[in-house]
Design a protein around this motif. Sequence first.
Motif, PDB file in Angstrom:
ATOM      1  N   PRO A 259       0.829  -1.215   0.000  1.00 41.91           N
ATOM      2  CA  PRO A 259       0.000   0.000   0.000  1.00 41.91           C
ATOM      3  C   PRO A 259       0.858   1.258   0.000  1.00 41.91           C
ATOM      4  CG  PRO A 259       0.053  -0.965   2.186  1.00 41.91           C
ATOM      5  CD  PRO A 259       0.751  -1.937   1.279  1.00 41.91           C
ATOM      6  N   PRO A 260       0.276   2.412  -0.295  1.00 44.69           N
ATOM      7  CA  PRO A 260       1.029   3.671  -0.276  1.00 44.69           C
ATOM      8  C   PRO A 260       1.561   3.962   1.129  1.00 44.69           C
ATOM      9  CG  PRO A 260      -1.127   3.952  -1.316  1.00 44.69           C
ATOM     10  CD  PRO A 260      -1.136   2.605  -0.680  1.00 44.69           C
ATOM     11  N   PRO A 261       2.743   4.567   1.239  1.00 43.90           N
ATOM     12  CA  PRO A 261       3.327   4.868   2.555  1.00 43.90           C
ATOM     13  C   PRO A 261       2.805   6.184   3.119  1.00 43.90           C
ATOM     14  CG  PRO A 261       4.861   5.499   0.864  1.00 43.90           C
ATOM     15  CD  PRO A 261       3.672   4.920   0.143  1.00 43.90           C
ATOM     16  N   LEU A 262       1.510   6.418   3.016  1.00 43.01           N
ATOM     17  CA  LEU A 262       0.915   7.677   3.459  1.00 43.01           C
ATOM     18  C   LEU A 262      -0.266   7.406   4.377  1.00 43.01           C
ATOM     19  CD1 LEU A 262       0.877   9.592   0.044  1.00 43.01           C
ATOM     20  CD2 LEU A 262       2.508   9.877   1.902  1.00 43.01           C
ATOM     21  N   ALA A 263      -0.603   8.399   5.184  1.00 43.51           N
ATOM     22  CA  ALA A 263      -1.736   8.286   6.098  1.00 43.51           C
ATOM     23  C   ALA A 263      -2.506   9.597   6.101  1.00 43.51           C
ATOM     24  CB  ALA A 263      -1.261   7.953   7.515  1.00 43.51           C
ATOM     25  N   ALA A 264      -3.789   9.521   6.379  1.00 42.07           N
ATOM     26  CA  ALA A 264      -4.644  10.697   6.540  1.00 42.07           C
ATOM     27  C   ALA A 264      -5.375  10.560   7.861  1.00 42.07           C
ATOM     28  CB  ALA A 264      -5.647  10.809   5.384  1.00 42.07           C
ATOM     29  N   ALA A 265      -5.244  11.586   8.714  1.00 48.70           N
ATOM     30  CA  ALA A 265      -5.839  11.554  10.049  1.00 48.70           C
ATOM     31  C   ALA A 265      -5.393  10.317  10.825  1.00 48.70           C
ATOM     32  CB  ALA A 265      -7.362  11.607   9.953  1.00 48.70           C
ATOM     33  N   GLY A 266      -4.141   9.917  10.627  1.00 48.22           N
ATOM     34  CA  GLY A 266      -3.586   8.782  11.341  1.00 48.22           C
ATOM     35  C   GLY A 266      -3.949   7.433  10.772  1.00 48.22           C
ATOM     36  N   GLN A 267      -4.753   7.403   9.713  1.00 53.13           N
ATOM     37  CA  GLN A 267      -5.170   6.147   9.110  1.00 53.13           C
ATOM     38  C   GLN A 267      -4.416   5.917   7.800  1.00 53.13           C
ATOM     39  OE1 GLN A 267      -7.366   3.950  10.532  1.00 53.13           O
ATOM     40  NE2 GLN A 267      -7.228   5.352  12.283  1.00 53.13           N
ATOM     41  N   PRO A 268      -3.895   4.693   7.581  1.00 55.62           N
ATOM     42  CA  PRO A 268      -3.162   4.425   6.339  1.00 55.62           C
ATOM     43  C   PRO A 268      -4.076   4.509   5.126  1.00 55.62           C
ATOM     44  CG  PRO A 268      -3.537   2.389   7.566  1.00 55.62           C
ATOM     45  CD  PRO A 268      -3.978   3.514   8.462  1.00 55.62           C
ATOM     46  N   LEU A 269      -3.550   5.093   4.066  1.00 60.74           N
ATOM     47  CA  LEU A 269      -4.300   5.178   2.817  1.00 60.74           C
ATOM     48  C   LEU A 269      -4.185   3.867   2.045  1.00 60.74           C
ATOM     49  CD1 LEU A 269      -3.324   8.758   1.569  1.00 60.74           C
ATOM     50  CD2 LEU A 269      -5.366   8.068   2.830  1.00 60.74           C
ATOM     51  N   ASP A 270      -5.105   3.669   1.126  1.00 63.09           N
ATOM     52  CA  ASP A 270      -5.072   2.482   0.274  1.00 63.09           C
ATOM     53  C   ASP A 270      -5.602   2.864  -1.092  1.00 63.09           C
ATOM     54  OD1 ASP A 270      -4.657  -0.062  -0.574  1.00 63.09           O
ATOM     55  OD2 ASP A 270      -6.035  -1.025   0.824  1.00 63.09           O
ATOM     56  N   TYR A 271      -5.322   2.035  -2.069  1.00 65.35           N
ATOM     57  CA  TYR A 271      -5.833   2.272  -3.408  1.00 65.35           C
ATOM     58  C   TYR A 271      -7.328   1.964  -3.443  1.00 65.35           C
ATOM     59  CZ  TYR A 271      -0.877   2.230  -4.538  1.00 65.35           C
ATOM     60  OH  TYR A 271       0.467   2.489  -4.559  1.00 65.35           O
ATOM     61  N   SER A 272      -8.057   2.692  -4.291  1.00 62.81           N
ATOM     62  CA  SER A 272      -9.507   2.507  -4.351  1.00 62.81           C
ATOM     63  C   SER A 272      -9.893   1.215  -5.056  1.00 62.81           C
ATOM     64  CB  SER A 272     -10.148   3.701  -5.077  1.00 62.81           C
ATOM     65  OG  SER A 272      -9.619   3.826  -6.395  1.00 62.81           O
ATOM     66  N   GLY A 273      -8.990   0.658  -5.852  1.00 57.55           N
ATOM     67  CA  GLY A 273      -9.299  -0.575  -6.555  1.00 57.55           C
ATOM     68  C   GLY A 273      -8.099  -1.036  -7.353  1.00 57.55           C
ATOM     69  N   PRO A 274      -8.207  -2.174  -8.036  1.00 59.99           N
ATOM     70  CA  PRO A 274      -7.085  -2.701  -8.820  1.00 59.99           C
ATOM     71  C   PRO A 274      -6.915  -1.912 -10.117  1.00 59.99           C
ATOM     72  CG  PRO A 274      -9.008  -4.065  -9.140  1.00 59.99           C
ATOM     73  CD  PRO A 274      -9.396  -3.045  -8.113  1.00 59.99           C
ATOM     74  N   PRO A 275      -5.789  -2.072 -10.797  1.00 60.18           N
ATOM     75  CA  PRO A 275      -5.617  -1.425 -12.100  1.00 60.18           C
ATOM     76  C   PRO A 275      -6.635  -1.979 -13.087  1.00 60.18           C
ATOM     77  CG  PRO A 275      -3.844  -2.988 -11.685  1.00 60.18           C
ATOM     78  CD  PRO A 275      -4.600  -2.858 -10.410  1.00 60.18           C
ATOM     79  N   PRO A 276      -7.219  -1.114 -13.914  1.00 61.11           N
ATOM     80  CA  PRO A 276      -8.214  -1.595 -14.888  1.00 61.11           C
ATOM     81  C   PRO A 276      -7.547  -2.302 -16.057  1.00 61.11           C
ATOM     82  CG  PRO A 276      -7.832   0.739 -15.199  1.00 61.11           C
ATOM     83  CD  PRO A 276      -7.027   0.339 -13.992  1.00 61.11           C
ATOM     84  N   PRO A 277      -8.295  -3.059 -16.812  1.00 58.13           N
ATOM     85  CA  PRO A 277      -7.717  -3.720 -17.995  1.00 58.13           C
ATOM     86  C   PRO A 277      -7.222  -2.683 -18.997  1.00 58.13           C
ATOM     87  CG  PRO A 277      -9.867  -4.650 -17.446  1.00 58.13           C
ATOM     88  CD  PRO A 277      -9.707  -3.429 -16.607  1.00 58.13           C
ATOM     89  N   TYR A 278      -6.157  -3.013 -19.705  1.00 61.94           N
ATOM     90  CA  TYR A 278      -5.621  -2.103 -20.716  1.00 61.94           C
ATOM     91  C   TYR A 278      -6.681  -1.802 -21.775  1.00 61.94           C
ATOM     92  CZ  TYR A 278      -1.014  -3.070 -18.743  1.00 61.94           C
ATOM     93  OH  TYR A 278       0.059  -3.188 -17.908  1.00 61.94           O
ATOM     94  N   GLY A 279      -6.782  -0.542 -22.151  1.00 64.08           N
ATOM     95  CA  GLY A 279      -7.710  -0.135 -23.187  1.00 64.08           C
ATOM     96  C   GLY A 279      -9.151   0.026 -22.743  1.00 64.08           C
ATOM     97  N   SER A 280      -9.431  -0.141 -21.459  1.00 62.42           N
ATOM     98  CA  SER A 280     -10.813  -0.083 -20.985  1.00 62.42           C
ATOM     99  C   SER A 280     -11.236   1.328 -20.557  1.00 62.42           C
ATOM    100  CB  SER A 280     -11.001  -1.029 -19.792  1.00 62.42           C
ATOM    101  OG  SER A 280     -10.227  -0.592 -18.685  1.00 62.42           O
ATOM    102  N   SER A 281     -10.306   2.264 -20.438  1.00 62.84           N
ATOM    103  CA  SER A 281     -10.634   3.609 -19.936  1.00 62.84           C
ATOM    104  C   SER A 281     -10.737   4.582 -21.111  1.00 62.84           C
ATOM    105  CB  SER A 281      -9.556   4.092 -18.958  1.00 62.84           C
ATOM    106  OG  SER A 281      -9.461   3.211 -17.856  1.00 62.84           O
ATOM    107  N   GLY A 282     -11.881   5.190 -21.269  1.00 65.94           N
ATOM    108  CA  GLY A 282     -12.068   6.172 -22.305  1.00 65.94           C
ATOM    109  C   GLY A 282     -11.444   7.508 -21.927  1.00 65.94           C
ATOM    110  N   LEU A 283     -11.237   8.370 -22.906  1.00 63.55           N
ATOM    111  CA  LEU A 283     -10.651   9.684 -22.676  1.00 63.55           C
ATOM    112  C   LEU A 283     -11.760  10.633 -22.207  1.00 63.55           C
ATOM    113  CD1 LEU A 283      -7.927  11.141 -22.859  1.00 63.55           C
ATOM    114  CD2 LEU A 283      -8.576  11.886 -25.151  1.00 63.55           C
ATOM    115  N   ALA A 284     -12.221  10.415 -20.967  1.00 62.49           N
ATOM    116  CA  ALA A 284     -13.306  11.228 -20.417  1.00 62.49           C
ATOM    117  C   ALA A 284     -13.257  11.136 -18.891  1.00 62.49           C
ATOM    118  CB  ALA A 284     -14.653  10.712 -20.919  1.00 62.49           C
ATOM    119  N   TRP A 285     -13.805  12.145 -18.225  1.00 60.35           N
ATOM    120  CA  TRP A 285     -13.899  12.110 -16.756  1.00 60.35           C
ATOM    121  C   TRP A 285     -14.947  11.100 -16.334  1.00 60.35           C
ATOM    122  CZ3 TRP A 285      -9.908  14.199 -14.714  1.00 60.35           C
ATOM    123  CH2 TRP A 285      -9.343  15.369 -15.237  1.00 60.35           C
ATOM    124  N   THR A 286     -14.673  10.354 -15.278  1.00 57.89           N
ATOM    125  CA  THR A 286     -15.631   9.374 -14.789  1.00 57.89           C
ATOM    126  C   THR A 286     -16.324   9.913 -13.551  1.00 57.89           C
ATOM    127  OG1 THR A 286     -13.872   8.324 -13.480  1.00 57.89           O
ATOM    128  CG2 THR A 286     -14.311   7.446 -15.680  1.00 57.89           C
TER     129      THR A 286
END
Length: 286
Positions: A259-286
Amino acid sequence: MTSLEAEAAIQARGGIAAAVRTRDQWLASDMGRAAREGPWIALAPGGRKEVGIGLDGQGIPRAETPLPGAAENIRRPLTGVRVLDLTRVIAGPVNQRRLQELLKAADVVVTGYRHGSLDRFGLGADALQAFRPGLAVVTLDSWGAAGPWRRLRGFDSIVQAAAGIAHAYGRQTDDGGWQPGALPVQALDHATGYGAAAAAITLLTSRRRTGRGGAGRLSLARTAEELCALPAVRTEPRALPEPAYRNMPSTFGGLRYVPPPLAAAGQPLDYSGPPPPYGSSGLAWT
């Protein structure tokens, strides 16, 4: 060819090269002197005069009010902030009209190209802020905004070679020569990346007070100078503790990660999810 002759010939043809120098050779060069100029992070918040932040974090203001999304999720205080990240190692062409559409709703833009190379596309820091005044623009490059190498390409290992780090981590060979070495991680990339994140957060904090964006600048060469200026470690080497691995499912199979070596308010941060499949993300805000 000598290493310096090869360096000059490759650079003259647009290639990426740097001769392995000792630390003293680098410090005595025009490039080395330029790399030591100015702060580690150069910030110009809200169009004001440029200020500096050191590697110790001195100069970073504390937020008077939370950033967007912080109240809803303290463990992800930057929720809702839109970052247009143009720093990837493997980049693809973008249609410029689509990019401008994304810029209209962006909060932060981070670029990782040669100094001044995006200006001809209207994507320099000044042009981006003129297009969207509230934008926080953070730029990072290899050699900085000053000195004879400011327009050259580069990456972490190349800067380590030029700045004396590869020589310092080298070893004597059996035939009496010297084999360059490398840090066990891409330390310049990692440290500059965290500095870029700190710059973006600082500019967002300033924007909540002034309503205006700003710009931040970093370079791998300047980061090398900051790291080399740290006190030498005098303790004996010892085995590092095992990382606190975590697991999550992904489309690639079971994912084991640190996990990332960072914390917020004393709690360790984590990634919101796994990396998506290649080519699955469109050029747009989600």
